[in-house]
Design an enzyme around this catalytic site. Structure first.
Site, PDB file in Angstrom:
ATOM      1  N   SER A 278     -32.269  35.930  34.649  1.00  0.00           N
ATOM      2  CA  SER A 278     -32.925  35.130  35.675  1.00  0.00           C
ATOM      3  C   SER A 278     -32.492  35.569  37.059  1.00  0.00           C
ATOM      4  O   SER A 278     -31.443  36.188  37.234  1.00  0.00           O
ATOM      5  CB  SER A 278     -32.558  33.662  35.491  1.00  0.00           C
ATOM      6  OG  SER A 278     -31.172  33.518  35.769  1.00  0.00           O
ATOM      7  N   LYS A 279     -33.325  35.218  38.014  1.00  0.00           N
ATOM      8  CA  LYS A 279     -33.088  35.557  39.409  1.00  0.00           C
ATOM      9  C   LYS A 279     -31.767  34.981  39.902  1.00  0.00           C
ATOM     10  O   LYS A 279     -31.112  35.560  40.752  1.00  0.00           O
ATOM     11  CB  LYS A 279     -34.218  34.981  40.252  1.00  0.00           C
ATOM     12  CG  LYS A 279     -35.042  36.058  40.893  1.00  0.00           C
ATOM     13  CD  LYS A 279     -35.988  35.489  41.912  1.00  0.00           C
ATOM     14  CE  LYS A 279     -36.490  36.642  42.738  1.00  0.00           C
ATOM     15  NZ  LYS A 279     -37.857  36.705  42.982  1.00  0.00           N
ATOM     16  N   ARG A 280     -31.412  33.827  39.359  1.00  0.00           N
ATOM     17  CA  ARG A 280     -30.210  33.155  39.851  1.00  0.00           C
ATOM     18  C   ARG A 280     -28.964  34.004  39.698  1.00  0.00           C
ATOM     19  O   ARG A 280     -28.026  33.888  40.452  1.00  0.00           O
ATOM     20  CB  ARG A 280     -30.041  31.800  39.154  1.00  0.00           C
ATOM     21  CG  ARG A 280     -30.255  30.644  40.099  1.00  0.00           C
ATOM     22  CD  ARG A 280     -30.240  29.328  39.385  1.00  0.00           C
ATOM     23  NE  ARG A 280     -31.340  29.228  38.429  1.00  0.00           N
ATOM     24  CZ  ARG A 280     -31.184  28.853  37.174  1.00  0.00           C
ATOM     25  NH1 ARG A 280     -29.992  28.567  36.713  1.00  0.00           N
ATOM     26  NH2 ARG A 280     -32.218  28.775  36.369  1.00  0.00           N
TER      27      ARG A 280
END
Ligand code: GLU
Length: 519
Positions: A278-280
């Protein structure tokens, strides 16, 4: 079209950037096609109007080209086309592109009439039905099912309650309608996935899938199956998240009476903590990695190995694109999720950087040097250097940094002393327990040695040879104070390398300053 020819496709829904997972899908399709001598096409899946991002499709084609993944059919950016001689036509939706290939249009938003026709055929043959249920009713139904802890499923209200005349009447009145696939009850849909092996789903767990939406656009499922058939796709290679959709697709192929392609579902990409990538937890767009100065060869190499390697016992980790084409096999793709480990990418990139020539290093590093504007912050003398002088200097910096450099965005970061005046505590110059007098003598010895090397003899080898000669068996005593005098840092490349890059005048200036501190 000869069905025997292997044909694969990359079918992205453009979002404005190329997710690493999508890029891996594209790469595996490309490798598979090349290895088998088949065709690789790009189809733009842009029927979800709510998610349309202007410029995203072009960006995607741009990224594919930048990464060197060539395709045989689909939309091509006009700017990247030289002399393709196949069937080509102007794209209606994407004016900066041209279509090549005999199965176009390759953008799904231009194919709505085709989907409508096939959806109606399914209704006619009894495999699909019109649904006029309004969103409110569907929501109520779902809420009720949720309360009863049942999986949300359409209750077939329109299939069971509407007579043909009712349907025709509603259609005549242009009531908003969807078309749903009539999923058979309690049947096992079994198929052989090239990667996952035998997979089976029971149809009781599958909702009557909407095929055509009330806005006249198809859903992914219908468009995907119709196009894969019409475009002669033999192998569907895509992310594992599409596995649950596959039984619906198989039912569609069956309803149409079409041959089912071979499926291969690629493992998920995971963060190091094994959650879905994920981008996080970091960058997920290929463009982010290009922007940070990772080499395209390294990105390709790294992404290819996210879930694949050439087989047990193989220790090879560096592969050119040609080697990947030669070695790639779907059967060797792993089932388990693949961890995206940035340290591995750094390592691979570092390996590629080490192999670059001085000129290639410079060309890759220049945009980053320019961004950092290192010379501007230094003193006037360097500001007046010609571009050529600056480039010569940068080449030396790179020759020194290349052993440890992991990506071009880092150039100069570890060694700012190459680009600015330095200041440091005079105590830093002291090697272990040397006395003030010994320290001063050491610096003066370095001064003499460096002064004696003529400008035209100022090579790394010469500097090293002369300093080592003067140091004898007391290397630390001579080299530590000199290295610190040149860099002002606790850690840096060797004093030979630093003196070589800085040049004779600058090196002697820095040594003289150090001497001044102790006199
Ligand atoms: N448009 C889908 C995606 O963006 C394609 C999935 C498939 O390859 O069938 O992933």
């Amino acid at each position: 079209m000869n069905k025997k020819n292997i044909r694969v496709r990359f079918a992205p829904s453009p979002t404005g950037y190329m997710h690493i997972g999508n890029f891996r899908t594209a790469l595996y399709n490309f490798l598979f096609a090349k290895k088998q001598g088949g065709s690789f096409l790009i189809r733009i899946e842009d029927t979800d109007q709510a998610r349309f991002v202007p410029g995203a499709a072009e960006q995607l084609l741009q990224s594919m080209s930048a990464m060197g993944l060539e395709w045989d059919e689909g939309n091509f950016l006009k700017s990247s086309l030289a002399n393709a001689d196949s069937i080509r036509s102007e794209s209606k939706t994407y004016p900066n592109t041209i279509e090549i290939g005999s199965c176009g249009p390759y953008a799904q938003s231009e194919r709505t009439e085709i989907y409508k026709k096939y959806a109606q055929q399914l209704v006619k043959d009894g495999h699909a039905y019109y649904c006029f249920c309004e969103p409110e009713r569907l929501n109520e139904m779902r809420e009720k099912q949720q309360k009863e802890k049942k999986a949300p499923m359409y209750d077939r209200y329109c299939l069971t309650n509407l007579a043909t005349e009712d349907i025709n009447e509603k259609l005549k009145q242009a009531c908003p309608a969807t078309i749903r696939l009539k999923i058979p009850k309690n049947e096992s849909i079994v198929f052989e996935d090239e990667i996952r092996g035998k997979v089976s789903f029971n149809t009781d767990n599958i909702d009557d899938q909407v095929l055509m939406k009330s806005d006249g656009f198809p859903t992914y499922h219908l468009a995907n199956v119709v196009d894969d058939h019409l475009m002669g796709i033999t192998h569907v290679i895509r992310g594992e998240d599409w596995l649950p959709s596959t039984p619906k697709h198989i039912l569609l192929y069956r309803a149409f009476g079409w041959e089912v392609p071979i499926f291969a579902h690629l493992p998920l990409l995971l963060n190091p903590d094994r959650t879905k990538l994920s981008k996080r937890q970091g960058d997920v767009a290929v463009e982010d990695y290009i922007a940070k100065g990772y080499l395209k060869e390294a990105i390709l190499n790294f992404v290819a190995m996210l879930g694949w390697n050439p087989g047990e016992g193989s220790v090879q980790e560096i592969f050119s694109l040609e080697e990947l084409v030669e070695k790639f096999e779907l059967a060797k793709v792993h089932k388990a999720g693949a961890v995206f480990d940035i340290k591995k990418l750094d390592w691979i990139n570092g390996q590629y950087i080490k192999k670059l020539s001085d000129e290639e290093l410079l060309q890759n590093a220049l945009p980053f040097f320019k961004q950092k504007d290192f010379f501007k912050t230094w003193n006037m003398e360097h500001e007046t250097w010609s571009m050529q002088e600056k480039e010569e200097y940068l080449k030396k910096v790179l020759a020194v940094e290349k052993q440890r450099l992991l990506k071009f965005a880092d150039v100069g970061e570890e060694n700012k002393f190459f680009f600015q005046d330095i200041s440091y505590e005079k105590e830093m110059l002291r090697w272990k327990t040397t006395t003030d007098a010994e320290l001063l003598l050491s610096l003066k010895t370095s001064q003499t040695v460096l002064t004696e090397i003529a400008e035209d003899q100022w090579t790394l080898e010469k500097i090293e040879e002369k300093l080592l000669e003067a140091a004898g068996d007391k290397r630390g005593d001579l080299l530590w104070p000199l290295r610190t005098a040149l860099t002002g840092e606790q850690k840096s490349p060797s004093p030979f390398e630093c003196a070589w890059v800085l040049g004779k005048t600058q090196s002697l200036e820095r040594v003289a300053k150090a001497i001044e501190m102790w006199q």
